[in-house]
Design an enzyme around this catalytic site. Structure first.
Site, mmCIF file in Angstrom:
data_model
loop_
_atom_site.group_PDB
_atom_site.id
_atom_site.type_symbol
_atom_site.label_atom_id
_atom_site.label_comp_id
_atom_site.label_asym_id
_atom_site.label_seq_id
_atom_site.Cartn_x
_atom_site.Cartn_y
_atom_site.Cartn_z
ATOM 1 N N CYS A 88 -2.066 9.446 2.423
ATOM 2 C CA CYS A 88 -1.288 8.547 1.227
ATOM 3 C C CYS A 88 -2.616 9.441 0.025
ATOM 4 O O CYS A 88 -2.428 9.292 -1.352
ATOM 5 C CB CYS A 88 -2.147 7.185 1.067
ATOM 6 S SG CYS A 88 -3.334 6.945 1.606
ATOM 7 N N GLU A 128 0.374 -0.916 -0.013
ATOM 8 C CA GLU A 128 0.033 -0.181 -0.011
ATOM 9 C C GLU A 128 1.204 1.646 -0.199
ATOM 10 O O GLU A 128 1.441 1.681 0.810
ATOM 11 C CB GLU A 128 -0.935 0.184 1.715
ATOM 12 C CG GLU A 128 -1.222 -1.359 1.341
ATOM 13 C CD GLU A 128 -3.151 -1.218 0.901
ATOM 14 O OE1 GLU A 128 -3.107 0.005 -0.229
ATOM 15 O OE2 GLU A 128 -3.766 -2.398 -0.055
HETATM 16 P P1 NAD Z 1 7.932 4.626 5.134
HETATM 17 O O1 NAD Z 1 7.859 3.903 4.021
HETATM 18 O O2 NAD Z 1 9.242 6.072 4.894
HETATM 19 O O3 NAD Z 1 7.885 3.977 6.065
HETATM 20 C C1 NAD Z 1 6.744 3.241 6.466
HETATM 21 C C2 NAD Z 1 7.204 1.735 7.385
HETATM 22 O O4 NAD Z 1 8.308 1.380 6.751
HETATM 23 C C3 NAD Z 1 7.566 2.329 8.861
HETATM 24 O O5 NAD Z 1 6.866 1.483 9.818
HETATM 25 C C4 NAD Z 1 9.118 2.033 9.101
HETATM 26 O O6 NAD Z 1 9.509 1.751 9.922
HETATM 27 C C5 NAD Z 1 9.347 1.043 7.850
HETATM 28 N N1 NAD Z 1 10.599 1.573 6.801
HETATM 29 C C6 NAD Z 1 11.507 2.530 6.866
HETATM 30 N N2 NAD Z 1 12.568 1.807 6.278
HETATM 31 C C7 NAD Z 1 12.177 0.338 6.035
HETATM 32 C C8 NAD Z 1 13.380 -0.330 5.637
HETATM 33 N N3 NAD Z 1 14.878 -0.148 5.062
HETATM 34 N N4 NAD Z 1 13.051 -1.728 5.084
HETATM 35 C C9 NAD Z 1 11.537 -2.161 6.062
HETATM 36 N N5 NAD Z 1 10.855 -1.129 6.342
HETATM 37 C C10 NAD Z 1 11.080 -0.020 7.202
HETATM 38 O O7 NAD Z 1 6.828 5.563 5.216
HETATM 39 P P2 NAD Z 1 6.512 6.727 6.106
HETATM 40 O O8 NAD Z 1 7.157 8.081 6.032
HETATM 41 O O9 NAD Z 1 5.963 5.988 7.499
HETATM 42 O O10 NAD Z 1 5.011 6.862 5.344
HETATM 43 C C11 NAD Z 1 4.443 8.264 4.337
HETATM 44 C C12 NAD Z 1 4.374 7.346 2.467
HETATM 45 O O11 NAD Z 1 2.863 6.257 3.292
HETATM 46 C C13 NAD Z 1 3.624 7.815 1.548
HETATM 47 O O12 NAD Z 1 4.065 7.444 0.835
HETATM 48 C C14 NAD Z 1 2.546 7.687 1.859
HETATM 49 O O13 NAD Z 1 2.076 7.678 0.208
HETATM 50 C C15 NAD Z 1 2.315 6.417 2.193
HETATM 51 N N6 NAD Z 1 1.030 5.923 2.816
HETATM 52 C C16 NAD Z 1 0.175 4.715 2.757
HETATM 53 C C17 NAD Z 1 -1.374 4.353 2.054
HETATM 54 C C18 NAD Z 1 -1.836 3.231 1.934
HETATM 55 O O14 NAD Z 1 -2.519 2.854 1.755
HETATM 56 N N7 NAD Z 1 -1.691 3.592 0.360
HETATM 57 C C19 NAD Z 1 -1.084 4.760 3.817
HETATM 58 C C20 NAD Z 1 -0.664 5.616 4.610
HETATM 59 C C21 NAD Z 1 0.328 5.892 3.577
#
Ligand code: NAD
Length: 483
Positions: free
Chosen positions: A257, A223
């Site tokens: 998002c 997602e």
């Molecule tokens: P992010 O990708 O930085 O982090 C998301 C999660 O991934 C966190 O729990 C983090 O701990 C983990 N993570 C970070 N680096 C990682 C790695 N190298 N390996 C494994 N896991 C890792 O995203 P964010 O800043 O927390 O959220 C914002 C993003 O999420 C935006 O792009 C937004 O559009 C997206 N988002 C999508 C939805 C959806 O339903 N499609 C909903 C909410 C947010």
């Protein structure tokens, strides 16, 4: 709280693997929970949410350094409760084995699809909706008879802490386990051999997560994010479009998002749109800095990123209109006023990256075909919004563009409809959950052929060429004439 419920950053892969093993062993001992057992888990979650709602809301408020309680109730707690109710209501129908058409060659047999729990689901949560984006996949996982491990975001630590406490007080850590920790914990978490992994986060990290899951052949639901456009048709009242878009863009200060990322507006109406948007936004939020309805930016880092995006646009000749209705001074605050950006070009960060904050670029277009091409030349977005009363033109948009979901004359609300799949397409994600699609996503649809006492294949068994076999082959072939 049991000591091993929350894994701290310093104990990583082997602890996580140990927790997963324990959970999987428990699953293997009871691999197909009855409908009643699943409902009982969902009820426990429902009650836990009601008991903890104030603490959860406070925790989110603290993580954001200011988020309206009503907003957390509306966008996190209530949709989770709705999801639980919806899943409970439909569970019996979804769990039913589905009868399938049996081909002639299997005469005398019965064919059915069984929906079997997968086992242990991994759930990775971002910071922007730290409750709903952990609990909504959990609802689907529970409904489908699974157990789950949830990795919360390091940028919403208080929410993660209260979530862990809530779940550990209502479930054993062989049913659900919350893992709090930093990126290293997240990295190790996504390397675990889950039976399915749901990752919600950025497209960039989604790529890393999918690579890690590939080593275990763990199926993923990604997602992700992206730039979700809104297109306003020339005939649509511009004030009305601005009002509807401002409502969505204001929520969580654009940190959603499916927030409208940019708006395609007929060139001649750009100024009118900017004026109407500023008016609508100022009506919803007459002041910003001390207004508890207007959410802060989650961290200094994110605020700096957004400020750098605005600076970059200004340096490249964009016109930036700050909407700051009561002329607040934001020095030392994590809040950021809304910014509308016109005169944009493709080389600006504001048009290259997902915005995820209170900045709204406006892109002019000449014809609807141009607007469609503009969207289609870019990555497939998570959502697309189209403003037009004309059904035929709306159908054209639906047929000629790709996106995870669509709202017509509206923004964002498709997310809360339990009876629809939610998920992106291409760079905005893969797979779906919510409602029935969630149940299917977290189940193995297992095809089962059941043969009775009569063994028809005996008649056509080798040695090939016997009269039944020849009759059967000729009969079968005659069914496949050229069309
Ligand atoms: P992010 O990708 O930085 O982090 C998301 C999660 O991934 C966190 O729990 C983090 O701990 C983990 N993570 C970070 N680096 C990682 C790695 N190298 N390996 C494994 N896991 C890792 O995203 P964010 O800043 O927390 O959220 C914002 C993003 O999420 C935006 O792009 C937004 O559009 C997206 N988002 C999508 C939805 C959806 O339903 N499609 C909903 C909410 C947010």
């Amino acid at each position: 709280m049991p000591a091993d419920t929350v894994i701290q950053p310093n104990s990583i892969h082997s602890d996580l693997q140990h927790s997963l093993n324990k959970m999987r062993n428990a699953f293997n001992k009871a691999p197909n929970p009855s409908r009643q057992e699943r409902i009982e888990r969902l009820d426990r979650l429902h009650n836990a949410l009601l008991n903890y709602k104030e603490r959860l809301i406070e925790a989110v408020d603290e993580d954001f350094n200011g988020r309206a309680h009503a907003e957390t109730l509306m966008s996190e707690i209530l949709p989770t409760l709705e999801g639980i109710r919806y899943n409970k209501k439909h569970l019996s129908k979804w769990m039913r084995q589905s009868k399938r058409h049996t081909p002639l060659i299997l005469f005398g047999s019965k064919t059915k699809v069984h929906y079997q729990p997968l086992g242990v689901i991994g759930i990775v949560v971002p910071w922007n909706f730290p409750l709903f984006l952990g609990l909504s996949p959990l609802v689907g996982a529970f409904a489908a008879g699974n157990r789950a491990m949830i990795k919360t975001s390091e940028f919403a630590p208080k929410s993660g802490e209260v979530l862990a406490e809530m779940l550990s007080n209502s479930f054993t850590n062989e049913e659900v386990l919350v893992v709090n920790g930093d990126v290293e914990v997240a990295t190790q978490f996504t390397k675990l051999p889950f039976d399915h992994l749901v990752f919600t986060g950025s497209t960039q990290v989604g790529r890393i997560v999918m690579r890690a899951a590939a080593d275990n052949l763990t199926p993923v639901t990604l997602e992700l994010g992206g730039k979700s456009p809104a297109i306003v048709h020339d005939t649509f009242p511009i004030e009305e479009a601005a009002k509807r878009i401002a409502f969505g863009k204001g929520l969580n200060a654009g940190q959603v998002c499916v927030s409208p990322d940019y708006v395609l507006v007929p060139r001649a109406k750009i100024n009118a749109f900017v004026k109407a948007f500023a008016k609508a936004f100022s009506t919803y939020y007459p002041s910003l800095k001390s207004n508890r309805d207007y959410t802060s930016i989650i961290s200094e880092r994110q605020r700096d990123r957004l400020l750098a995006t605005i600076k970059d646009a200004k340096e490249k000749d964009a016109i930036v209109t700050e909407i700051n209705p009561s002329n607040d001074n934001f020095e030392g605050s994590r809040k950021l006023p809304m910014h509308v950006v016109t005169n944009v070009s493709d080389d600006m960060r504001v048009m290259e990256e997902e915005i995820f904050g209170p900045i709204l670029p406006i892109v002019p277009y000449e014809t609807l075909g141009d607007a469609i091409s503009y969207v289609n030349e870019r990555d497939r977005p998570l959502a697309l919004y189209y403003f037009d009363w004309d059904h035929a033109r709306a159908e054209k948009i639906l047929n000629e563009t790709h996106s995870g979901g669509v709202c017509i004359n509206e923004v964002m609300t498709h997310v809360i409809v339990d009876d629809m799949p939610f998920g992106g397409v291409g760079p905005s994600g893969m797979g779906h959950y919510h409602g029935h699609e969630g149940f299917l996503n977290f189940s193995k649809a297992k095809g089962v052929v059941r043969k009775g006492k009569f063994n028809a294949s005996e008649l056509i068994a080798a040695p090939w060429g016997n009269k039944y076999f020849n009759f059967f082959l000729n009969f079968q072939l005659r069914r496949f004439r050229k069309p």
